[in-house]
Scaffold this active site. Structure first.
Site, PDB file in Angstrom:
ATOM      1  N   GLU A  25     -39.606  28.938  22.206  1.00 25.90           N
ATOM      2  CA  GLU A  25     -40.081  27.613  21.764  1.00 25.90           C
ATOM      3  C   GLU A  25     -39.034  26.970  20.758  1.00 25.90           C
ATOM      4  O   GLU A  25     -38.360  27.691  20.286  1.00 25.90           O
ATOM      5  CB  GLU A  25     -41.497  27.501  21.221  1.00 25.90           C
ATOM      6  CG  GLU A  25     -41.885  28.569  20.376  1.00 25.90           C
ATOM      7  CD  GLU A  25     -42.731  27.692  19.061  1.00 25.90           C
ATOM      8  OE1 GLU A  25     -42.633  26.606  19.065  1.00 25.90           O
ATOM      9  OE2 GLU A  25     -43.551  28.566  18.765  1.00 25.90           O
ATOM     10  N   LYS A  87     -42.429  16.729  17.117  1.00 25.01           N
ATOM     11  CA  LYS A  87     -42.979  17.937  17.541  1.00 25.01           C
ATOM     12  C   LYS A  87     -43.887  17.638  18.954  1.00 25.01           C
ATOM     13  O   LYS A  87     -44.701  16.826  18.948  1.00 25.01           O
ATOM     14  CB  LYS A  87     -44.171  18.543  16.435  1.00 25.01           C
ATOM     15  CG  LYS A  87     -44.961  19.533  16.950  1.00 25.01           C
ATOM     16  CD  LYS A  87     -45.851  19.918  15.673  1.00 25.01           C
ATOM     17  CE  LYS A  87     -47.036  20.862  16.178  1.00 25.01           C
ATOM     18  NZ  LYS A  87     -48.217  20.912  14.985  1.00 25.01           N
ATOM     19  N   ASP A 139     -60.363  19.850  15.096  1.00 23.96           N
ATOM     20  CA  ASP A 139     -58.913  20.266  15.258  1.00 23.96           C
ATOM     21  C   ASP A 139     -58.755  21.730  15.801  1.00 23.96           C
ATOM     22  O   ASP A 139     -58.843  22.669  15.116  1.00 23.96           O
ATOM     23  CB  ASP A 139     -58.185  19.937  13.967  1.00 23.96           C
ATOM     24  CG  ASP A 139     -56.545  20.281  13.943  1.00 23.96           C
ATOM     25  OD1 ASP A 139     -56.139  20.488  15.181  1.00 23.96           O
ATOM     26  OD2 ASP A 139     -55.870  19.843  12.974  1.00 23.96           O
ATOM     27  N   SER A 141     -55.889  23.526  18.442  1.00 29.69           N
ATOM     28  CA  SER A 141     -54.816  23.304  19.146  1.00 29.69           C
ATOM     29  C   SER A 141     -54.816  23.200  20.498  1.00 29.69           C
ATOM     30  O   SER A 141     -55.410  23.982  21.271  1.00 29.69           O
ATOM     31  CB  SER A 141     -53.833  24.333  18.703  1.00 29.69           C
ATOM     32  OG  SER A 141     -52.547  24.256  19.379  1.00 29.69           O
ATOM     33  N   ALA A 142     -53.926  22.392  21.146  1.00 33.63           N
ATOM     34  CA  ALA A 142     -53.873  22.321  22.615  1.00 33.63           C
ATOM     35  C   ALA A 142     -52.929  23.398  23.211  1.00 33.63           C
ATOM     36  O   ALA A 142     -52.910  23.811  24.369  1.00 33.63           O
ATOM     37  CB  ALA A 142     -52.888  21.089  22.949  1.00 33.63           C
ATOM     38  N   ASP A 143     -52.728  24.430  22.486  1.00 36.78           N
ATOM     39  CA  ASP A 143     -52.135  25.921  22.728  1.00 36.78           C
ATOM     40  C   ASP A 143     -53.194  26.332  23.573  1.00 36.78           C
ATOM     41  O   ASP A 143     -53.018  27.042  24.491  1.00 36.78           O
ATOM     42  CB  ASP A 143     -51.415  26.638  21.801  1.00 36.78           C
ATOM     43  CG  ASP A 143     -50.412  25.891  20.887  1.00 36.78           C
ATOM     44  OD1 ASP A 143     -49.908  24.909  21.303  1.00 36.78           O
ATOM     45  OD2 ASP A 143     -49.990  26.818  19.873  1.00 36.78           O
ATOM     46  N   LYS A 160     -52.271  33.044  12.401  1.00 36.88           N
ATOM     47  CA  LYS A 160     -52.303  32.933  10.728  1.00 36.88           C
ATOM     48  C   LYS A 160     -53.743  32.753  10.319  1.00 36.88           C
ATOM     49  O   LYS A 160     -54.609  31.925  10.940  1.00 36.88           O
ATOM     50  CB  LYS A 160     -51.250  31.708  10.260  1.00 36.88           C
ATOM     51  CG  LYS A 160     -49.888  32.120  10.477  1.00 36.88           C
ATOM     52  CD  LYS A 160     -49.486  31.022   9.475  1.00 36.88           C
ATOM     53  CE  LYS A 160     -47.807  31.509   9.379  1.00 36.88           C
ATOM     54  NZ  LYS A 160     -47.040  31.224  10.659  1.00 36.88           N
TER      55      LYS A 160
HETATM   56  N1  PSU Z   1     -47.932  28.749  14.040  1.00 37.13           N
HETATM   57  C1  PSU Z   1     -46.770  29.503  13.487  1.00 37.13           C
HETATM   58  N2  PSU Z   1     -45.692  29.187  13.455  1.00 37.13           N
HETATM   59  C2  PSU Z   1     -45.495  28.003  14.186  1.00 37.13           C
HETATM   60  C3  PSU Z   1     -46.327  27.066  14.948  1.00 37.13           C
HETATM   61  C4  PSU Z   1     -47.527  27.699  14.668  1.00 37.13           C
HETATM   62  O1  PSU Z   1     -47.283  30.397  12.581  1.00 37.13           O
HETATM   63  O2  PSU Z   1     -44.099  27.610  14.372  1.00 37.13           O
HETATM   64  C5  PSU Z   1     -46.260  26.195  15.879  1.00 37.13           C
HETATM   65  C6  PSU Z   1     -45.910  26.293  17.272  1.00 37.13           C
HETATM   66  O3  PSU Z   1     -45.173  25.566  17.899  1.00 37.13           O
HETATM   67  C7  PSU Z   1     -47.417  26.244  17.691  1.00 37.13           C
HETATM   68  C8  PSU Z   1     -47.792  24.821  17.032  1.00 37.13           C
HETATM   69  O4  PSU Z   1     -47.482  26.058  19.113  1.00 37.13           O
HETATM   70  O5  PSU Z   1     -47.258  25.064  15.669  1.00 37.13           O
HETATM   71  C9  PSU Z   1     -49.217  24.698  16.781  1.00 37.13           C
HETATM   72  O6  PSU Z   1     -49.343  23.331  16.223  1.00 37.13           O
HETATM   73  P1  PSU Z   1     -50.806  22.515  16.514  1.00 37.13           P
HETATM   74  O7  PSU Z   1     -51.825  23.504  15.465  1.00 37.13           O
HETATM   75  O8  PSU Z   1     -50.369  21.351  15.783  1.00 37.13           O
HETATM   76  O9  PSU Z   1     -51.375  22.542  17.972  1.00 37.13           O
HETATM   77 MN    MN Z   2     -54.177  20.072  15.796  1.00 36.01          MN
END
Ligand code: PSU
Ligand code: MN
Length: 309
Positions: A25, A87, A139, A141-143, A160
């Site tokens: 990524e 992002k 909140d 994540s879409a992940d 984390k």
């Molecule tokens: N967690 C980490 N390092 C990162 C990310 C998350 O320890 O770099 C990044 C990754 O690209 C992850 C994104 O997909 O943040 C998630 O962001 P959000 O929570 O806004 O979906």
């Molecule tokens: Mn988010």
């Protein structure tokens, strides 16, 4: 012709020939680490993948094109631009591409690119998840939703503890995503090997993980698989020390009212500053470690693909 997507020649050739490809990524480059360590890390990860006999495919949006297999110049460009690059998660893709802008793909964005290209394995650092107060803020994540939809094996070092790890695991279970511990029964917490939460399954070899991945595909089960690979002990951080700094970073984010897509990059940056770069060193090593495991899995999947035919 599809002008939105460009799969690099070396990547599409490898995929056609059933050679192992590992996707990487780019949010980790632009938003996850400072320059120039971000570029050095991204280049080293690609080299680790090549040394393991696999083909790296770093994913990003460059000038409105979703590139699957970025060049060294493109990686350097993203690293220099840092957080001024958008992002890009799933929802950001259409507009960033239409505007011919640049974008760094998150785990979700990169997984979607893998799906388009037919890449089975993706290595990253940590995934996004359910934030600590997500029962109130929603909140999440879409992940996690992408893991439900795109058939990719994602290798990470856990989540984390800026996140609610227990809730993140619950969300993954609801979405039908298997969480597999590589040689561990415990969900790792990125900087540390333990989190106090158990994984669903412990598998001890890349071959076993590949078998489970192929079985999932043969069953027609949509969606991905999360492989959690603990940070090597020699690079793991002291749990108390890192938790204290994460707590401080969270308090500051709360005071500043940071939310939405900015919260994760803010916390990552804050933690790096608070720990005087110690967390960055750990972060880099765990990414290397994940790339190596991802390669081993990608190779085993190729072996199984051959016998399947
Ligand atoms: N967690 C980490 N390092 C990162 C990310 C998350 O320890 O770099 C990044 C990754 O690209 C992850 C994104 O997909 O943040 C998630 O962001 P959000 O929570 O806004 O979906
Ligand atoms: Mn988010």
């Amino acid at each position: 012709m599809n002008t939105c997507v460009r799969i690099s020649e070396y990547v599409s050739k490898a995929l056609k020939e059933n050679r192992p490809v590992v996707a990487l990524e780019s949010t980790i480059i632009s938003h996850g680490m400072p320059y120039p360590q971000n570029v050095q890390t991204a280049n080293t990860v690609e080299q680790i993948v090549r040394d393991a006999g696999c083909v790296p495919a770093t994913v990003a949006i460059i000038g409105g094109v979703l590139v699957i297999g970025c060049s060294l110049e493109e990686i350097e460009y993203l690293g220099r631009k840092g957080t001024s690059v958008t992002k890009v998660s799933r929802r950001d893709m259409p507009v960033v591409i239409a505007q011919k802008a640049d974008g760094a793909t998150t785990v979700a964005g990169t997984m979607y690119a893998c799906k388009l290209a037919g890449i089975s394995v993706f290595a990253t650092g940590g995934i996004g998840g359910a934030h600590r107060n997500s029962d109130r803020t929603m909140d999440i994540s879409a992940d996690l939703d992408e893991l439900q939809q795109s058939d990719v094996a994602v290798v990470c070092a856990g989540a984390k503890s800026i996140l609610d790890i227990g809730l993140t695991l619950e969300c993954l279970e609801t979405r039908g995503v298997p969480v597999i511990g590589y040689r561990t029964e415990e969900m790792p917490a990125f900087y540390t090997r333990e989190s106090g939460y158990k994984v669903d399954y412990k598998l001890d070899s890349a071959a076993e993980i590949a078998k489970a991945y192929v079985a999932k595909r043969q069953l027609g089960l949509q969606g991905g698989m999360l492989i959690v690979n603990p940070i090597p002990s020699e690079y793991a951080m002291n749990g108390k020390y890192i938790d204290e700094n994460i707590r401080r970073a969270l308090t500051e984010a709360d005071e500043l009212g940071i939310s939405g897509k900015n919260i994760t990059p803010f916390l990552l940056d804050k933690i790096q500053k608070l720990t005087g770069g110690k967390s960055l060193a750990a972060n880099i090593q765990l990414v290397y470690n994940n790339a190596r495991l991802a390669c081993a899995i990608a190779k085993e999947i190729c072996v199984l693909n051959k016998t399947e035919k």
